[in-house]
Scaffold this active site. Structure first.
Site, PDB file in Angstrom:
ATOM      1  N   GLU A  51       0.828  -1.212   0.000  1.00 54.49           N
ATOM      2  CA  GLU A  51       0.000   0.000   0.000  1.00 54.49           C
ATOM      3  C   GLU A  51       0.857   1.255   0.000  1.00 54.49           C
ATOM      4  O   GLU A  51       1.853   1.337   0.731  1.00 54.49           O
ATOM      5  CB  GLU A  51      -0.891  -0.032   1.243  1.00 54.49           C
ATOM      6  N   ALA A 140     -15.972   3.196  -1.757  1.00 55.54           N
ATOM      7  CA  ALA A 140     -15.575   2.222  -0.735  1.00 55.54           C
ATOM      8  C   ALA A 140     -14.082   1.923  -0.787  1.00 55.54           C
ATOM      9  O   ALA A 140     -13.603   1.034  -0.095  1.00 55.54           O
ATOM     10  CB  ALA A 140     -16.371   0.935  -0.913  1.00 55.54           C
ATOM     11  N   GLY A 141     -13.352   2.654  -1.620  1.00 58.27           N
ATOM     12  CA  GLY A 141     -11.922   2.379  -1.741  1.00 58.27           C
ATOM     13  C   GLY A 141     -11.652   1.100  -2.516  1.00 58.27           C
ATOM     14  O   GLY A 141     -10.611   0.471  -2.358  1.00 58.27           O
ATOM     15  N   LEU A 142     -12.606   0.695  -3.357  1.00 61.89           N
ATOM     16  CA  LEU A 142     -12.452  -0.542  -4.129  1.00 61.89           C
ATOM     17  C   LEU A 142     -12.310  -0.236  -5.619  1.00 61.89           C
ATOM     18  O   LEU A 142     -12.522  -1.086  -6.475  1.00 61.89           O
ATOM     19  CB  LEU A 142     -13.629  -1.481  -3.858  1.00 61.89           C
ATOM     20  N   SER A 145     -13.803   3.866  -9.635  1.00 65.30           N
ATOM     21  CA  SER A 145     -13.420   4.810 -10.698  1.00 65.30           C
ATOM     22  C   SER A 145     -12.517   4.131 -11.734  1.00 65.30           C
ATOM     23  O   SER A 145     -12.714   4.318 -12.945  1.00 65.30           O
ATOM     24  CB  SER A 145     -12.756   6.055 -10.113  1.00 65.30           C
ATOM     25  N   GLU A 178      -7.844  10.142 -14.689  1.00 62.75           N
ATOM     26  CA  GLU A 178      -8.012  10.242 -13.237  1.00 62.75           C
ATOM     27  C   GLU A 178      -7.157  11.372 -12.658  1.00 62.75           C
ATOM     28  O   GLU A 178      -7.628  12.166 -11.842  1.00 62.75           O
ATOM     29  CB  GLU A 178      -7.648   8.900 -12.585  1.00 62.75           C
ATOM     30  N   ASP A 190      -4.531   0.705  -9.544  1.00 60.50           N
ATOM     31  CA  ASP A 190      -5.926   0.283  -9.706  1.00 60.50           C
ATOM     32  C   ASP A 190      -6.245  -0.021 -11.170  1.00 60.50           C
ATOM     33  O   ASP A 190      -6.883  -1.023 -11.496  1.00 60.50           O
ATOM     34  CB  ASP A 190      -6.874   1.366  -9.175  1.00 60.50           C
TER      35      ASP A 190
HETATM   36  C1  GLA Z   1      -5.286   4.483  -4.155  1.00 57.57           C
HETATM   37  C2  GLA Z   1      -4.579   4.844  -5.457  1.00 57.57           C
HETATM   38  C3  GLA Z   1      -3.511   3.828  -5.821  1.00 57.57           C
HETATM   39  C4  GLA Z   1      -2.591   3.547  -4.639  1.00 57.57           C
HETATM   40  C5  GLA Z   1      -3.394   3.296  -3.360  1.00 57.57           C
HETATM   41  C6  GLA Z   1      -2.515   3.165  -2.149  1.00 57.57           C
HETATM   42  O1  GLA Z   1      -6.015   3.310  -4.338  1.00 57.57           O
HETATM   43  O2  GLA Z   1      -5.517   4.919  -6.502  1.00 57.57           O
HETATM   44  O3  GLA Z   1      -2.795   4.286  -6.936  1.00 57.57           O
HETATM   45  O4  GLA Z   1      -1.671   4.583  -4.452  1.00 57.57           O
HETATM   46  O5  GLA Z   1      -4.349   4.328  -3.126  1.00 57.57           O
HETATM   47  O6  GLA Z   1      -1.738   2.026  -2.254  1.00 57.57           O
END
Ligand code: GLA
Length: 397
Positions: A51, A140-142, A145, A178, A190
């Protein structure tokens, strides 16, 4: 199993592919009075480990979710772009001349932004009518987008009669949309997994080297499961915190004489950095070592060994990188208390989701325990989904 109060954990299953494709076609017909020429889809993702390392030229290990965003599209001869979503009220109509940094706003930024970025790269992107149907939980951080961007990119390449456009070209256009149009300075992980994910595998991405390779993640055979816990707390990549972490890392890299922190040796002396920068760099270097250890564990067929690595990753993100939240910390503690082998926040942090590795047979029990812990703490009830590693972007119809 009963939980505090009368409420039960809410699960978010992935809709069946065929039905979801039919549904987006039906909406297209109702909205535009004709059939789309195709349906394309791309998945959300959960990052297993690694991460805040992608923008540091590091390596990470995300996997594609079974939850996908679908788009149905049809080219238009007049160059106009009409976008609508089955989930959002906001619609957008314009031409690519109306698209650029900061324009449009809201979800259309991601879709129109990709069309714009691809045409800037020389693809003959025509006007288009397009309907979006997203099954990746929003906010949700998933990476809902990235799923939208990648589905649109694949559709646009096809409409521009370049269905075999390289993954690299599509990836660049999605990241540019993005970063520049939506204004989220994210690092590309992502979109890479949304495009390149493979069923039954995690994807080892080495951002510095520009390489990726699938790593087997056969959880079912090992009687394990990955539980995603959406804490339903706002997670924003455009509010400055993410950009600030990124800036601190870039400044520290410059001070240490490298272009990216991933180029540093794990035992680099960080004592010359100010204490905050030192902790940020320590997270990046220890996290990279944990990704390497995780890949080794998976390649040796020992996925249960990931447990302690996930916990160490979470502690590092909480203490050294300071991107966790009370809800994410509680999700981790409650999951482990109920028998998960390990758990951690996943994605950018400050809210969003956590991921837990649990014995398959204990999945419902772990979810119930997390739900009960949130209820007892007076927090909003989380939502749950199971992350069986799915496929990357593809044409569905
Ligand atoms: C978000 C960003 C990714 C990455 C994570 C952290 O999801 O879109 O590019 O930096 O945070 O690991």
């Amino acid at each position: 199993m009963s939980t505090a109060g009368t409420s039960q954990p809410v699960w978010l299953p992935a809709p069946a592919d065929a039905e979801a494709a039919d549904a987006v076609i039906r909406t297209f017909r109702a909205a535009f009075g004709t059939d789309p020429v195709g349906v394309w889809s791309a998945p959300g993702r959960v990052n297993l480990i690694g991460e805040h390392v992608d923008y540091n030229g590091g390596w990470c290990l995300p996997l594609a979710l079974p939850h996908r965003t679908r788009v149905a599209a049809r080219p238009r001869a007049d160059g106009r772009v009409r976008l609508l979503s089955r989930q959002e009220e906001q619609r957008w109509e314009g031409t690519l001349v109306d698209v650029g940094p900061g324009r449009p706003r809201g979800w259309p930024a991601y879709a129109a932004g990709v069309l714009w970025a691809l045409s800037e790269r020389g693809l003959a992107v025509p006007g288009v009518d397009l309907v979006v149907d997203g099954a990746v939980p929003l906010g949700a951080g998933l990476s809902s987008s990235a799923a939208l961007e990648c589905a649109v990119a694949l559709a646009a390449a096809s409409l521009a009669e370049k269905p075999d456009a390289s993954t690299e070209l599509l990836h660049r256009a999605c990241v540019r949309a993005e970063n520049e149009v939506a204004g989220a300075p994210t690092g590309g992980m992502d979109q890479a997994v949304a495009l390149g994910g493979r069923a039954g595998h995690a994807l080892l991405l080495d951002v510095g080297r520009g390489t990726s390779r699938p790593v087997p993640l056969d959880l079912v055979r090992h009687e394990l499961a990955l539980l995603v816990i959406d804490t339903r707390t706002p997670h924003r990549l455009t509010d400055g915190q993410y950009a600030q972490r990124r800036r601190t890392c870039e400044e520290a890299a410059a001070a240490l004489g490298v272009s990216h922190l991933a180029q540093l040796h794990a035992s680099t002396d960080l004592s010359g950095l100010d204490p905050i920068a030192g902790r940020r760099v320590r997270h990046v270097l220890t996290e990279l070592a944990r990704v390497t250890a995780a890949v080794t564990a998976l390649e040796r067929g020992r996925p249960a060994d990931l447990g302690p690595l996930l916990l160490a990753s979470h502690a590092s993100l909480r203490e050294d990188y300071e991107v966790s939240s009370p809800e994410l910390d509680l999700a981790v503690t409650a999951a482990v208390g109920a028998g998960a082998a390990g758990a951690r926040m996943t994605g950018g942090g400050f809210g969003g989701s956590a991921v837990a590795l649990a014995p398959r047979g204990a999945l419902a029990e772990v979810a119930a325990a997390v739900h009960a812990a949130f209820t007892a703490a007076g927090m909003r009830a989380p939502r749950f989904l199971e992350a069986l590693p799915g496929a990357g972007a593809r044409r569905d119809r």
